[in-house]
Scaffold this motif. Sequence first.
Motif, PDB file in Angstrom:
ATOM      1  N   ASP A 162       0.428  -0.801  -0.090  1.00  0.00           N
ATOM      2  CA  ASP A 162       0.230  -0.246  -0.152  1.00  0.00           C
ATOM      3  C   ASP A 162       0.658   0.717  -0.341  1.00  0.00           C
ATOM      4  OD1 ASP A 162      -2.362  -1.848   0.173  1.00  0.00           O
ATOM      5  OD2 ASP A 162      -2.632  -1.295   2.000  1.00  0.00           O
ATOM      6  N   LEU A 163       0.305   2.464  -1.100  1.00  0.00           N
ATOM      7  CA  LEU A 163       0.777   3.256  -0.636  1.00  0.00           C
ATOM      8  C   LEU A 163      -0.175   4.348   0.442  1.00  0.00           C
ATOM      9  CD1 LEU A 163       3.346   5.326  -1.417  1.00  0.00           C
ATOM     10  CD2 LEU A 163       1.111   6.216  -2.640  1.00  0.00           C
ATOM     11  N   LEU A 164       0.730   4.585   1.622  1.00  0.00           N
ATOM     12  CA  LEU A 164      -0.220   6.144   2.969  1.00  0.00           C
ATOM     13  C   LEU A 164      -0.106   6.696   2.387  1.00  0.00           C
ATOM     14  CD1 LEU A 164       0.114   3.007   5.303  1.00  0.00           C
ATOM     15  CD2 LEU A 164      -1.534   3.179   3.724  1.00  0.00           C
ATOM     16  N   VAL A 165      -1.067   7.883   2.127  1.00  0.00           N
ATOM     17  CA  VAL A 165      -1.227   8.949   1.977  1.00  0.00           C
ATOM     18  C   VAL A 165      -1.653  10.445   3.004  1.00  0.00           C
ATOM     19  CG1 VAL A 165      -1.889  11.678   0.565  1.00  0.00           C
ATOM     20  CG2 VAL A 165      -1.164   9.525  -0.784  1.00  0.00           C
ATOM     21  N   THR A 166      -0.747  10.884   4.392  1.00  0.00           N
ATOM     22  CA  THR A 166      -1.665  11.147   5.445  1.00  0.00           C
ATOM     23  C   THR A 166      -1.832  12.594   5.288  1.00  0.00           C
ATOM     24  OG1 THR A 166      -0.069   9.678   6.779  1.00  0.00           O
ATOM     25  CG2 THR A 166      -1.272  12.075   8.081  1.00  0.00           C
ATOM     26  N   LEU A 167      -2.657  13.074   4.997  1.00  0.00           N
ATOM     27  CA  LEU A 167      -3.584  14.212   4.987  1.00  0.00           C
ATOM     28  C   LEU A 167      -3.043  15.415   5.983  1.00  0.00           C
ATOM     29  CD1 LEU A 167      -6.602  13.566   3.241  1.00  0.00           C
ATOM     30  CD2 LEU A 167      -4.561  14.039   2.512  1.00  0.00           C
ATOM     31  N   ARG A 168      -2.713  17.028   5.793  1.00  0.00           N
ATOM     32  CA  ARG A 168      -2.339  18.215   7.098  1.00  0.00           C
ATOM     33  C   ARG A 168      -3.935  18.045   7.314  1.00  0.00           C
ATOM     34  NH1 ARG A 168       2.228  20.063   6.044  1.00  0.00           N
ATOM     35  NH2 ARG A 168       3.424  19.497   3.870  1.00  0.00           N
ATOM     36  N   PRO A 169      -4.121  17.890   8.496  1.00  0.00           N
ATOM     37  CA  PRO A 169      -5.644  18.117   9.598  1.00  0.00           C
ATOM     38  C   PRO A 169      -5.958  19.106   9.070  1.00  0.00           C
ATOM     39  CG  PRO A 169      -3.574  17.883  10.970  1.00  0.00           C
ATOM     40  CD  PRO A 169      -3.551  17.799  10.052  1.00  0.00           C
ATOM     41  N   GLU A 170      -5.737  20.829   8.669  1.00  0.00           N
ATOM     42  CA  GLU A 170      -6.090  21.705   8.180  1.00  0.00           C
ATOM     43  C   GLU A 170      -6.187  21.966   6.747  1.00  0.00           C
ATOM     44  OE1 GLU A 170      -1.929  22.560   7.545  1.00  0.00           O
ATOM     45  OE2 GLU A 170      -2.912  21.525   9.037  1.00  0.00           O
ATOM     46  N   LYS A 171      -6.743  20.557   6.003  1.00  0.00           N
ATOM     47  CA  LYS A 171      -6.909  20.341   4.568  1.00  0.00           C
ATOM     48  C   LYS A 171      -8.065  19.200   4.290  1.00  0.00           C
ATOM     49  CE  LYS A 171      -3.866  23.003   2.646  1.00  0.00           C
ATOM     50  NZ  LYS A 171      -4.264  24.040   1.093  1.00  0.00           N
ATOM     51  N   ALA A 172      -8.074  18.726   5.600  1.00  0.00           N
ATOM     52  CA  ALA A 172      -9.097  17.723   6.341  1.00  0.00           C
ATOM     53  C   ALA A 172     -10.712  17.725   5.625  1.00  0.00           C
ATOM     54  CB  ALA A 172      -8.741  17.089   7.058  1.00  0.00           C
ATOM     55  N   GLY A 173     -11.197  19.019   5.658  1.00  0.00           N
ATOM     56  CA  GLY A 173     -12.189  19.487   5.006  1.00  0.00           C
ATOM     57  C   GLY A 173     -12.359  19.333   3.660  1.00  0.00           C
ATOM     58  N   ARG A 174     -11.081  19.757   2.670  1.00  0.00           N
ATOM     59  CA  ARG A 174     -11.180  18.832   1.292  1.00  0.00           C
ATOM     60  C   ARG A 174     -11.362  17.329   0.618  1.00  0.00           C
ATOM     61  NH1 ARG A 174     -12.257  22.025  -2.563  1.00  0.00           N
ATOM     62  NH2 ARG A 174     -11.168  21.370  -4.055  1.00  0.00           N
ATOM     63  N   PHE A 175     -11.116  16.977   1.703  1.00  0.00           N
ATOM     64  CA  PHE A 175     -11.504  15.393   1.333  1.00  0.00           C
ATOM     65  C   PHE A 175     -12.492  14.434   1.993  1.00  0.00           C
ATOM     66  CE2 PHE A 175      -7.283  17.264   0.646  1.00  0.00           C
ATOM     67  CZ  PHE A 175      -6.806  16.021  -0.578  1.00  0.00           C
ATOM     68  N   GLY A 176     -13.220  15.448   2.924  1.00  0.00           N
ATOM     69  CA  GLY A 176     -14.556  14.487   3.592  1.00  0.00           C
ATOM     70  C   GLY A 176     -14.197  14.903   4.504  1.00  0.00           C
ATOM     71  N   TYR A 177     -13.214  15.022   4.909  1.00  0.00           N
ATOM     72  CA  TYR A 177     -12.576  15.336   7.127  1.00  0.00           C
ATOM     73  C   TYR A 177     -11.999  13.843   7.247  1.00  0.00           C
ATOM     74  CZ  TYR A 177     -14.756  19.124   7.291  1.00  0.00           C
ATOM     75  OH  TYR A 177     -15.191  20.451   6.950  1.00  0.00           O
ATOM     76  N   ALA A 178     -11.677  13.390   5.691  1.00  0.00           N
ATOM     77  CA  ALA A 178     -10.221  12.200   5.492  1.00  0.00           C
ATOM     78  C   ALA A 178      -8.869  13.011   6.406  1.00  0.00           C
ATOM     79  CB  ALA A 178     -10.366  11.351   4.855  1.00  0.00           C
TER      80      ALA A 178
END
Length: 112
Positions: free
Chosen positions: A68-84
């Motif tokens: 797997d390739l795991l991509v961790t998102l910045r918390p301040e951008k989570a809203g752009r990804f359905g809060y993932a």
Amino acid sequence: MSELVVKAAYATVATEEGAVFVGFVDGREENYALFRQPVGGGAVWFEVNDEDFGAEDAIAAVATQGTDLLVTLRPEKAGRFGYASQVAVRLKTCDGAEAALAQLQKMGLPGL
């Protein structure tokens, strides 16, 4: 566990209109993860399944774990990804994954 998952059947690397694109797409071409960076470097745009679920400079870290390739998102951008907070790209049966991962390393993503 990742909130968003793309089971990639194939990966592509392309350069168009002054940008480098790396995409991972499922077999039905309905789900995808896309990375885009200007040729020569700069901020990376990342999106999942739709341009509305994407943002520039959204990636906090990228890692490989097993197949797997795991991509961790910045918390301040989570809203752009359905809060993932994390996206998993499953690469077990992904054609072209090696070249795509090599290009992601060249993009300078944190963790790779």
